[in-house]
Every structure is written in structure tokens, then in C-alpha cells.
Design a protein around this motif. Structure first.
Motif, short mmCIF file in Angstrom:
data_model
loop_
_atom_site.label_atom_id
_atom_site.label_comp_id
_atom_site.label_asym_id
_atom_site.label_seq_id
_atom_site.Cartn_x
_atom_site.Cartn_y
_atom_site.Cartn_z
N ILE A 61 -22.95 -8.66 10.27
CA ILE A 61 -21.88 -9.53 9.77
C ILE A 61 -22.39 -10.96 9.79
CG2 ILE A 61 -19.55 -10.40 10.15
CD1 ILE A 61 -18.83 -7.68 11.34
N LYS A 62 -22.49 -11.56 8.62
CA LYS A 62 -23.15 -12.87 8.48
C LYS A 62 -22.21 -13.95 7.94
CE LYS A 62 -27.38 -11.33 9.46
NZ LYS A 62 -28.13 -11.80 10.64
N ASN A 63 -20.94 -13.67 7.87
CA ASN A 63 -19.99 -14.61 7.26
C ASN A 63 -19.72 -15.78 8.21
OD1 ASN A 63 -17.81 -15.91 6.02
ND2 ASN A 63 -16.98 -13.98 5.23
N PRO A 64 -20.04 -17.01 7.82
CA PRO A 64 -19.83 -18.16 8.71
C PRO A 64 -18.36 -18.45 8.98
CG PRO A 64 -20.53 -18.89 6.52
CD PRO A 64 -20.69 -17.41 6.54
N LYS A 65 -17.47 -17.87 8.18
CA LYS A 65 -16.04 -18.06 8.41
C LYS A 65 -15.52 -17.23 9.58
CE LYS A 65 -14.82 -19.27 3.64
NZ LYS A 65 -14.39 -20.65 3.98
N LEU A 66 -16.36 -16.31 10.07
CA LEU A 66 -15.96 -15.42 11.15
C LEU A 66 -16.77 -15.73 12.40
CD1 LEU A 66 -15.86 -12.06 9.12
CD2 LEU A 66 -13.99 -13.71 9.48
N ALA A 67 -16.09 -16.11 13.47
CA ALA A 67 -16.75 -16.37 14.75
C ALA A 67 -16.84 -15.06 15.54
CB ALA A 67 -15.98 -17.41 15.54
N LEU A 68 -18.03 -14.52 15.63
CA LEU A 68 -18.22 -13.23 16.28
C LEU A 68 -18.23 -13.39 17.80
CD1 LEU A 68 -21.02 -11.67 14.04
CD2 LEU A 68 -18.54 -11.53 13.77
N LEU A 126 -13.08 -10.88 16.89
CA LEU A 126 -13.64 -12.08 16.29
C LEU A 126 -12.52 -13.09 16.07
CD1 LEU A 126 -12.60 -11.82 13.16
CD2 LEU A 126 -14.63 -10.41 12.88
N ARG A 127 -12.92 -14.31 15.73
CA ARG A 127 -11.93 -15.36 15.46
C ARG A 127 -12.16 -15.93 14.06
NH1 ARG A 127 -13.13 -19.56 18.14
NH2 ARG A 127 -14.99 -18.79 19.24
N ILE A 173 -7.17 -19.21 20.82
CA ILE A 173 -7.60 -17.82 20.81
C ILE A 173 -6.52 -16.93 20.20
CG2 ILE A 173 -8.07 -15.83 22.31
CD1 ILE A 173 -9.60 -17.78 24.16
N HIS A 174 -5.30 -17.05 20.69
CA HIS A 174 -4.23 -16.17 20.22
C HIS A 174 -3.88 -16.42 18.76
CE1 HIS A 174 -2.91 -14.08 23.97
NE2 HIS A 174 -3.63 -15.04 24.50
N ALA A 175 -4.16 -17.60 18.25
CA ALA A 175 -3.86 -17.92 16.85
C ALA A 175 -4.94 -17.47 15.89
CB ALA A 175 -3.62 -19.42 16.70
N THR A 176 -6.13 -17.12 16.42
CA THR A 176 -7.27 -16.87 15.52
C THR A 176 -7.93 -15.51 15.69
OG1 THR A 176 -8.76 -17.97 17.10
CG2 THR A 176 -7.81 -19.34 15.36
N VAL A 177 -7.58 -14.74 16.74
CA VAL A 177 -8.30 -13.49 16.99
C VAL A 177 -7.85 -12.35 16.08
CG1 VAL A 177 -8.92 -13.95 19.38
CG2 VAL A 177 -6.71 -12.89 18.87
N ALA A 180 -16.80 -5.66 3.95
CA ALA A 180 -15.56 -6.40 3.77
C ALA A 180 -15.63 -7.75 4.47
CB ALA A 180 -14.38 -5.57 4.29
N CYS A 181 -16.18 -7.77 5.67
CA CYS A 181 -16.27 -9.01 6.43
C CYS A 181 -17.18 -10.01 5.71
CB CYS A 181 -16.78 -8.76 7.84
SG CYS A 181 -15.58 -7.97 8.92
N ASN A 182 -18.28 -9.54 5.20
CA ASN A 182 -19.22 -10.43 4.53
C ASN A 182 -18.72 -10.90 3.18
OD1 ASN A 182 -21.17 -10.50 6.54
ND2 ASN A 182 -22.21 -8.67 5.80
N SER A 183 -17.78 -10.17 2.60
CA SER A 183 -17.23 -10.54 1.28
C SER A 183 -16.02 -11.46 1.39
CB SER A 183 -16.84 -9.27 0.50
OG SER A 183 -17.98 -8.45 0.30
N TYR A 184 -15.52 -11.65 2.59
CA TYR A 184 -14.31 -12.46 2.79
C TYR A 184 -14.59 -13.93 2.47
CZ TYR A 184 -10.46 -14.74 5.28
OH TYR A 184 -9.38 -15.51 5.61
N VAL A 185 -13.74 -14.51 1.62
CA VAL A 185 -13.92 -15.92 1.24
C VAL A 185 -12.83 -16.82 1.79
CG1 VAL A 185 -15.24 -15.37 -0.82
CG2 VAL A 185 -12.74 -15.55 -0.96
N GLY A 186 -11.79 -16.24 2.39
CA GLY A 186 -10.74 -17.04 3.00
C GLY A 186 -9.70 -17.50 1.99
#
Length: 366
Positions: free
Chosen positions: A267-274, A289-290, A336-340, A360-366
Motif C-alpha cells: 500500500i503506497k498511497n500517501p493519503k493513507l497513514a499506515l 490506518l488513518r 485518532i478517533h476521527a481518522t482511523v 483499492a487503497c492505492n487507487s483512492y484519491v480522496g
């Protein structure tokens, strides 16, 4: 839809052994505090490397009875303070307040989601008597630094192991790190039954003896009650099931680690904090993740045919049950509770499921 968790698939590989175990209980005619509970308690004791295991009705009761036992032994009293992570599941806190002890919420480390040991001492007062360490999501929260603080101030360490069966710290398993620990065997846990169940663990013989009495109406001998106890006993059916599944716990934890490693690598999407595991002992009860606009991401996954879960949408201090805390501010916990958001991760997942989640995670654009 890829399910977040499928109990049927999880238990399918062991169905024959589970049915045999259940049949053995039925045929025995002994259904409460019998040989299967004794057998599982011994097996789990050996697994955890701890001297005493006391089966209970569920994980919350295990924690509640630990605090109650300490009160009966005169080690705790009403009004004493217990440090507890602010971002834990509410059960950790319920066990404290049920005993009329005072929870003191301590912010977590946002990288590990566990209580931040650097914040412990500044929250210690003359009334502080214990630290509850919650091994949240399967990562050990205990440390030498925590033990050093506990020893310095004469504090008990109680582990909430509901999500960390089999996790280790420097060669010792959870349940054998602090002074006492509570486990849950709810079906979704790494070691899960076919219903509710729990256990308390400790190396303290007096504490174990007290918990055994309190779980059984406050009685060591039938019809003779020394304490105002409760009815919270691991039943024979669940014990028999858990004895079967305990044989496969390490194997399943290894599978969980493999899936987590794949997620972390691919999973390489920078929008997702692993998540950032601190060591290899993490047993990955949950892969959390957040991301900003978490609800959008959660719905996106559903639209992709992936069921994810939010653990947890509302922190304890914002719950109506603890409305006296509602105006308090714990910024790290609230972030944490707002983003997990938790991705599916369990031993029954197929490679196709895992790859679909990654795509799906890598394709997510937000």
C-alpha cells in the motif's frame, strides 16, 4: 463484498475438532466449572507462561474482577486512581469505574496507538495506585520504561490483553508482563470462542484465589459465601472450543503478520497513514490506518466491495456514559478517533481478497 470478518470461514478448518469437543462436553454431563475449564486454564497458563489462569464469563468481567480482588485484598480502595489510555475501548474504563476507582486518561503515542510512557509520571498523584496498559490492536504497550515508573511509585500494572493473544515483549507473552491481566475470547479475537468468554491471569496466588471465589458467587465451597461475588464463569463448552483453537493460535498469528507485511509493503498511497509496528511481536488483531475524510474513505471501500470497520468512532471521554468528561480535550486521542479505519485482516482471507484491498487503497484519491 469482502467481509471484514467471516466467523464461519475462520472456524471451518477446525469444524470437525470443534464438533468433537462440543460432543465431549455434552456427553460428560458436566457443564459448569468442570474438567474442560480446568484443562483450558492449565493449557492457557502454560501458553502464556503464567502461574494462574481463571476463566470468566467475558473479558470485561476478567478486568473488573481483578480490580475487585485487589480491593478485597486491601491493596486498592474506592477513589484510588488508575492511569489508562484515553483512546482505549470503553471496556477498559468500565472495569475501573465499576469498582468506584477513578480512571485518569492518558494520551497515546499516535504512532503506536498505545499509552505514551513519557506522559505517565506527570499524571501520577498520591492517589495513583495502578496503570492499565492496553495492548491495542495487537501491539504490546508494556515496556521496561513503564515497569521502572511503576516500581518507582509502587504501582500495579494491569494488562488489558483483549486484542493481543500471543504477542510478546522480550521473550515474555502478554498476560505475563504486569501484575495481572484480563483476556477476552469474544469470537472476533485472535483466540476467539463460539460465544463470550474471558480469563484473568496472574502470578500472584492470593489474587488468583480471590478472583476464583469472586467469579463464583464469592464462594470457594458450594453454598458457603465469603464475599459478595458475582456469577462470571467460563463455561465448559467455550473452554472445550478454546482448547482446540489454542493449538492454532501461533499459526494464525503468523498468517496475520504475513498479511500485515503485505499491506505495509504494497500500500503506497500517501493519503493513507499506515500503522508503524514497533517490533515483530505485533499480532495484528486489527490493521488500523488513518486518513483525513475518513468517512469518505470508509464509504469508498464499501463501493469497492470491501467491508471495513471504524475502531472506534467516538473516544471514551465523548461518550454519553461519561458525560462528565465530554468537555475535556485530548487532541491526540480525538485525532485518532476521527481518522482511523480498519482494513480486513484475518487468517481466512484469500490472496485475491488481499490484492483487492491493496488495489483499492492505492487507487483512492480522496
Amino acid at each position: 463484498m469482502i467481509p471484514f470478518l467471516d466467523f464461519k470461514d475462520l472456524n471451518a478448518p477446525y469444524k470437525k475438532k470443534l464438533m468433537n469437543a462440543i460432543s465431549a462436553v455434552i456427553d460428560s454431563g458436566w457443564y459448569i466449572l468442570g474438567p474442560h475449564v480446568s484443562k483450558f486454564e492449565k493449557e492457557f497458563s502454560e501458553y502464556c507462561g503464567v502461574k494462574h489462569v481463571i476463566g470468566t464469563g467475558n473479558g470485561l468481567d476478567a478486568l473488573t474482577l481483578i480490580f475487585r480482588a485487589y480491593k478485597e485484598l486491601g491493596i486498592l480502595k474506592e477513589g484510588d486512581e488508575v492511569l489508562v489510555p484515553a483512546n482505549t475501548y470503553i471496556a477498559s474504563i468500565l472495569a475501573i469505574t465499576e469498582n468506584r476507582l477513578k480512571p485518569v486518561l492518558v494520551e497515546p503515542d499516535i504512532l503506536t496507538y498505545n499509552i505514551d510512557p513519557k506522559l505517565l509520571e506527570k499524571n501520577i498523584t498520591k492517589k495513583t495506585k495502578a496503570i492499565m496498559v492496553v495492548h491495542l490492536y495487537g501491539q504490546v504497550g508494556y515496556s521496561d520504561a513503564m515497569q521502572k515508573i511503576a516500581d518507582k511509585h509502587g504501582l500495579k500494572i494491569i494488562e488489558d490483553c483483549a486484542q493481543a493473544h500471543g504477542a510478546m515483549y522480550k521473550g515474555r507473552k502478554t498476560g505475563n508482563l504486569g501484575d495481572a491481566a484480563g483476556f477476552s475470547f469474544y469470537p472476533s479475537k485472535n483466540l476467539g470462542g463460539l460465544g463470550d468468554g474471558g480469563a484473568a491471569t496472574t502470578n500472584d496466588a492470593k489474587l488468583a484465589d480471590m478472583i476464583r471465589a469472586l467469579r463464583n458467587y464469592g464462594s470457594h465451597k458450594k453454598y458457603y459465601n465469603q464475599y459478595q461475588g458475582v456469577n462470571s464463569r467460563l463455561d465448559e463448552l467455550q473452554a472445550a472450543v478454546l482448547s482446540v483453537k489454542l493449538q492454532y493460535l501461533d499459526k494464525e498469528n503468523k498468517q496475520r503478520r504475513a498479511i500485515a507485511k503485505t499491506y505495509l509493503t504494497k500500500i503506497k498511497n500517501p493519503k493513507l497513514a499506515l500503522p508503524q509496528p514497533s517490533d515483530l511481536s505485533h499480532v495484528w488483531h486489527l490493521f488500523v490506518l488513518r486518513t483525513k475524510n475518513r468517512d469518505t474513505f470508509h464509504q469508498y471501500l464499501r463501493d469497492c466491495g470491501i467491508d471495513s470497520v471504524i475502531h472506534y468512532p467516538l473516544p471514551p471521554h465523548k461518550q454519553e456514559a461519561y458525560k462528565e468528561w465530554n468537555k475535556k480535550i485530548y487532541p491526540i486521542t480525538e485525532e485518532i478517533h476521527a481518522t482511523v479505519n480498519s482494513l480486513p485482516l484475518h487468517p481466512a482471507m484469500t490472496k485475491a481478497h488481499i490484492n483487492k484491498v491493496i488495489k483499492a487503497c492505492n487507487s483512492y484519491v480522496g
